[in-house]
Design a protein around this motif. Structure first.
Motif, PDB file in Angstrom:
ATOM      1  N   THR A 106      12.855   1.919  -1.064  1.00 36.45           N
ATOM      2  CA  THR A 106      13.379   2.521  -2.296  1.00 36.45           C
ATOM      3  C   THR A 106      14.499   3.505  -1.920  1.00 36.45           C
ATOM      4  O   THR A 106      14.617   3.894  -0.748  1.00 36.45           O
ATOM      5  N   GLU A 107      15.294   3.935  -2.903  1.00 34.91           N
ATOM      6  CA  GLU A 107      16.347   4.927  -2.657  1.00 34.91           C
ATOM      7  C   GLU A 107      15.730   6.192  -2.062  1.00 34.91           C
ATOM      8  O   GLU A 107      16.269   6.797  -1.146  1.00 34.91           O
ATOM      9  N   GLU A 108      14.569   6.560  -2.603  1.00 34.88           N
ATOM     10  CA  GLU A 108      13.887   7.774  -2.148  1.00 34.88           C
ATOM     11  C   GLU A 108      13.517   7.644  -0.661  1.00 34.88           C
ATOM     12  O   GLU A 108      13.709   8.572   0.136  1.00 34.88           O
ATOM     13  N   MET A 109      13.032   6.453  -0.282  1.00 29.06           N
ATOM     14  CA  MET A 109      12.655   6.248   1.117  1.00 29.06           C
ATOM     15  C   MET A 109      13.897   6.261   2.012  1.00 29.06           C
ATOM     16  O   MET A 109      13.860   6.784   3.136  1.00 29.06           O
ATOM     17  N   LYS A 110      14.988   5.692   1.506  1.00 26.79           N
ATOM     18  CA  LYS A 110      16.227   5.672   2.316  1.00 26.79           C
ATOM     19  C   LYS A 110      16.730   7.090   2.571  1.00 26.79           C
ATOM     20  O   LYS A 110      17.309   7.377   3.615  1.00 26.79           O
ATOM     21  N   LYS A 111      16.523   7.972   1.575  1.00 29.53           N
ATOM     22  CA  LYS A 111      17.047   9.351   1.709  1.00 29.53           C
ATOM     23  C   LYS A 111      16.092  10.290   2.436  1.00 29.53           C
ATOM     24  O   LYS A 111      16.489  11.354   2.898  1.00 29.53           O
ATOM     25  N   LYS A 112      14.845   9.919   2.536  1.00 31.34           N
ATOM     26  CA  LYS A 112      13.833  10.817   3.116  1.00 31.34           C
ATOM     27  C   LYS A 112      14.170  11.152   4.579  1.00 31.34           C
ATOM     28  O   LYS A 112      14.596  10.285   5.329  1.00 31.34           O
ATOM     29  N   THR A 113      13.996  12.426   4.929  1.00 29.80           N
ATOM     30  CA  THR A 113      14.264  12.815   6.328  1.00 29.80           C
ATOM     31  C   THR A 113      13.001  13.390   6.965  1.00 29.80           C
ATOM     32  O   THR A 113      12.085  13.810   6.273  1.00 29.80           O
ATOM     33  N   ASN A 114      12.979  13.427   8.290  1.00 30.74           N
ATOM     34  CA  ASN A 114      11.834  14.035   8.992  1.00 30.74           C
ATOM     35  C   ASN A 114      12.158  15.488   9.338  1.00 30.74           C
ATOM     36  O   ASN A 114      13.216  16.005   8.946  1.00 30.74           O
TER      37      ASN A 114
ATOM     38  N   GLY B 205       0.836  -1.196   0.000  1.00 30.89           N
ATOM     39  CA  GLY B 205       0.000   0.000   0.000  1.00 30.89           C
ATOM     40  C   GLY B 205       0.872   1.248   0.000  1.00 30.89           C
ATOM     41  O   GLY B 205       2.081   1.179  -0.242  1.00 30.89           O
ATOM     42  N   PHE B 206       0.249   2.374   0.329  1.00 31.93           N
ATOM     43  CA  PHE B 206       0.965   3.655   0.319  1.00 31.93           C
ATOM     44  C   PHE B 206       1.775   3.776   1.621  1.00 31.93           C
ATOM     45  O   PHE B 206       1.226   3.774   2.722  1.00 31.93           O
ATOM     46  N   ILE B 207       3.100   3.833   1.470  1.00 34.00           N
ATOM     47  CA  ILE B 207       3.988   3.830   2.655  1.00 34.00           C
ATOM     48  C   ILE B 207       4.381   5.261   3.044  1.00 34.00           C
ATOM     49  O   ILE B 207       4.831   6.046   2.196  1.00 34.00           O
ATOM     50  N   THR B 208       4.199   5.570   4.331  1.00 35.21           N
ATOM     51  CA  THR B 208       4.643   6.866   4.869  1.00 35.21           C
ATOM     52  C   THR B 208       5.356   6.606   6.207  1.00 35.21           C
ATOM     53  O   THR B 208       5.176   5.530   6.799  1.00 35.21           O
ATOM     54  N   PRO B 209       6.149   7.570   6.693  1.00 35.23           N
ATOM     55  CA  PRO B 209       6.861   7.336   7.968  1.00 35.23           C
ATOM     56  C   PRO B 209       5.907   7.275   9.160  1.00 35.23           C
ATOM     57  O   PRO B 209       4.813   7.829   9.118  1.00 35.23           O
ATOM     58  N   ILE B 210       6.354   6.626  10.221  1.00 33.93           N
ATOM     59  CA  ILE B 210       5.595   6.571  11.482  1.00 33.93           C
ATOM     60  C   ILE B 210       6.473   7.182  12.566  1.00 33.93           C
ATOM     61  O   ILE B 210       7.705   7.094  12.486  1.00 33.93           O
TER      62      ILE B 210
ATOM     63  N   LYS C 189      13.217  16.760  11.934  1.00 33.94           N
ATOM     64  CA  LYS C 189      14.451  16.933  12.724  1.00 33.94           C
ATOM     65  C   LYS C 189      15.692  16.699  11.865  1.00 33.94           C
ATOM     66  O   LYS C 189      16.814  16.737  12.342  1.00 33.94           O
ATOM     67  N   GLY C 190      15.476  16.395  10.596  1.00 33.57           N
ATOM     68  CA  GLY C 190      16.610  16.155   9.695  1.00 33.57           C
ATOM     69  C   GLY C 190      17.155  14.742   9.800  1.00 33.57           C
ATOM     70  O   GLY C 190      18.194  14.404   9.232  1.00 33.57           O
ATOM     71  N   GLU C 191      16.438  13.885  10.559  1.00 31.26           N
ATOM     72  CA  GLU C 191      16.898  12.497  10.705  1.00 31.26           C
ATOM     73  C   GLU C 191      16.210  11.599   9.669  1.00 31.26           C
ATOM     74  O   GLU C 191      15.138  11.954   9.166  1.00 31.26           O
ATOM     75  N   PRO C 192      16.817  10.426   9.338  1.00 33.62           N
ATOM     76  CA  PRO C 192      16.161   9.541   8.371  1.00 33.62           C
ATOM     77  C   PRO C 192      14.718   9.227   8.799  1.00 33.62           C
ATOM     78  O   PRO C 192      14.466   8.962   9.987  1.00 33.62           O
TER      79      PRO C 192
ATOM     80  N   LYS D 105       9.205  -3.219  19.872  1.00 34.57           N
ATOM     81  CA  LYS D 105      10.492  -2.636  20.262  1.00 34.57           C
ATOM     82  C   LYS D 105      11.286  -2.366  18.998  1.00 34.57           C
ATOM     83  O   LYS D 105      11.310  -3.201  18.086  1.00 34.57           O
ATOM     84  N   VAL D 106      11.894  -1.216  18.934  1.00 34.18           N
ATOM     85  CA  VAL D 106      12.673  -0.858  17.744  1.00 34.18           C
ATOM     86  C   VAL D 106      14.033  -0.294  18.158  1.00 34.18           C
ATOM     87  O   VAL D 106      14.199   0.187  19.273  1.00 34.18           O
ATOM     88  N   ILE D 107      14.976  -0.383  17.227  1.00 32.61           N
ATOM     89  CA  ILE D 107      16.290   0.224  17.448  1.00 32.61           C
ATOM     90  C   ILE D 107      16.607   1.145  16.279  1.00 32.61           C
ATOM     91  O   ILE D 107      16.119   0.910  15.166  1.00 32.61           O
ATOM     92  N   LYS D 108      17.412   2.190  16.560  1.00 30.72           N
ATOM     93  CA  LYS D 108      17.839   3.057  15.457  1.00 30.72           C
ATOM     94  C   LYS D 108      18.712   2.230  14.536  1.00 30.72           C
ATOM     95  O   LYS D 108      19.584   1.486  14.990  1.00 30.72           O
ATOM     96  N   LYS D 109      18.494   2.352  13.229  1.00 32.35           N
ATOM     97  CA  LYS D 109      19.299   1.583  12.284  1.00 32.35           C
ATOM     98  C   LYS D 109      20.769   1.993  12.364  1.00 32.35           C
ATOM     99  O   LYS D 109      21.086   3.161  12.561  1.00 32.35           O
TER     100      LYS D 109
END
Ligand code: UTP
Length: 407
Positions: free
Chosen positions: A289-297, A57-62, A299-302, A259-263
């Motif tokens: 995708t490359e676009e998703m890998k580069k996307k920032t929030n 589906g349509f993927i967006t950050p959480i 705060k400027g973080e991935p 539970k999650v960890i920062k990559k």
């Protein structure tokens, strides 16, 4: 199931070759085969014909709950979670039905001895992690252990032999997951022996439906358990039934948490939390995708920065309402030992077919809400997947020692 019924079942799903050697088998072998046909779900094999994986589906950050926020509200969360534990509302589920092929041991992964100067088995380490909480809360926590046909006998015998590592055995319940047939590239089930279908555990996604089928949910309900902390066998540093984690989920009024960890790096091979069509979800590393890998929030973080470590809390009554929903099936290319048409045993050196699995990460998408809860990698993530190198016995030993665990 008798021969006629088995024939009919196999004919419907195009698997009649399974009976090719039937006439040459003795009575016991014939019955073994008929029983296995009755217990096997061949419908999974139909999907091997669909080449394209189901579209995402349509993927967006959480947004994740990060360390600073957790630290600020730690006392509130700890109190909430601890109260739920003391009220008997929390159970734990250990997923130990996998084959652990990468570790290359014939025994169940949990029986692996990671000690250096003394014995320290993976199962022992996990039980002792859970005991930190049972001691702190003064409450026994029911532990449900999922095994599979391949390791059930060895696992249960080992717990018995080790005296349940000091845990009250009335609070440990074993149940078996189902098996799925493995097939060639045309979806024809392989045979392991003339009277035995080549099967493997059907993935870690079926744990709750197996809990229902095996009566575990009755134990759960009798005990008043509302929350299940599900975790993998291979992370020897994880905190189990963590009251702060549960407290944060309760405070938010959510139905699940991960539970999650920062990559460690943008291309680290972990699934990351995201929203998919507005639902919490997990996107696999190879789907980014490359676009998703580069996307920032802002705060400027991935933006897709929080990897899952297979430690989840689920609201059990909600899982029951979703029990009839089917999880997507994943086709995995594997080497599958089998017998050929003349009955000779073949142990392939390269992949020769498919295994079919459902995955726990797909359950997150079914939940309306899921809290990504950040933990410190060095303190809570030491998975043992491989013999050496990344995520291995060696790396896990180093992390355990750093955390003051005697080996
Ligand atoms: P993995 O994805 O690491 O699979 O499992 P695995 O089978 O243990 O290991 P490999 O890939 O063959 O090396 C993650 C967790 O899910 C459980 C495993 O036991 C582990 O705790 N699992 C996996 C099951 O319980 N059942 C399964 O069918 C697959």
């Amino acid at each position: 199931m008798n021969y006629k019924e088995a024939y009919k079942k196999l004919e419907t799903c195009n698997q009649l070759h399974i009976l090719n050697h039937y006439e040459t088998l003795d009575k016991t072998q014939q019955q073994t085969l008929l029983d296995e046909i009755a217990l096997t779900d061949f419908s999974v094999l139909a999907i091997s014909k669909k080449k394209e994986p189901a579209a995402r589906g349509f993927i967006t950050p959480i947004e994740a709950m990060e360390l600073a926020e957790i630290e600020e509200k730690k006392e509130t969360y700890q109190a909430l979670g601890m109260q739920a534990i003391k009220d008997g509302k929390v159970g734990a589920v250990l997923l130990a039905g996998g084959m652990g092929t990468r570790l290359g041991s014939d025994q169940p992964k949990g029986m692996y001895n990671i000690g250096l100067t003394k014995n320290l088995y993976i199962f022992e380490r996990l039980i002792h992690n859970l005991m930190d909480i049972t001691k702190e809360s003064g409450t026994n926590i029911h532990l449900f252990v999922m095994t599979s046909d391949k390791n059930h006998v060895a696992t249960t015998a080992f717990f018995e032999e080790q005296n349940y590592f000091g845990y009250d055995k009335n609070y440990i319940h074993f149940f078996q997951q189902e098996m799925a047939p493995a097939s060639d590239y045309n979806g024809k089930a392989y045979m392991e022996k003339p009277w035995k279908i080549a099967t493997s555990p059907n993935g870690n996604g079926g744990w709750f439906s197996s809990m229902i089928k095996s009566g575990m949910t009755n134990i759960m309900k009798q005990a008043g358990i509302e929350w299940l902390n599900v975790f993998a066998v291979d992370n020897v540093l994880q905190r189990i039934a963590d009251p702060v984690f549960l407290g944060a989920i309760l405070d938010k009024n959510y139905l699940s948490g991960s539970k999650v960890i920062k990559k460690a790096a943008p291309d680290e091979k972990v699934g990351v939390m995201c929203l998919e069509n507005g639902h919490p979800s997990i996107v696999e590393y190879y789907e980014l995708t490359e676009e998703m890998k580069k996307k920032t929030n802002e705060k400027g973080e991935p933006a897709y920065n929080f990897g899952v470590i297979l430690n989840y809390f689920f609201h059990a009554p909600t899982l029951e309402t979703l029990a009839k929903k089917e999880l997507p099936l994943h086709i995995v290319e594997k080497k599958i030992p089998h017998i050929d048409e003349s009955g000779n045993y073949v142990n392939p050196q390269t992949p020769n077919g498919y295994k079919y699995e459902s995955l726990i990460l797909d359950m997150i998408y079914m939940m309306d809400t899921c809290l990504p809860f950040e933990v410190i990698r060095e303190k809570e993530f030491a998975p043992i997947k491989n013999k050496t190198g990344v995520d291995s016995v060696e790396s896990a030993r180093m992390l355990l020692q750093k955390n003051g665990v005697e080996l």
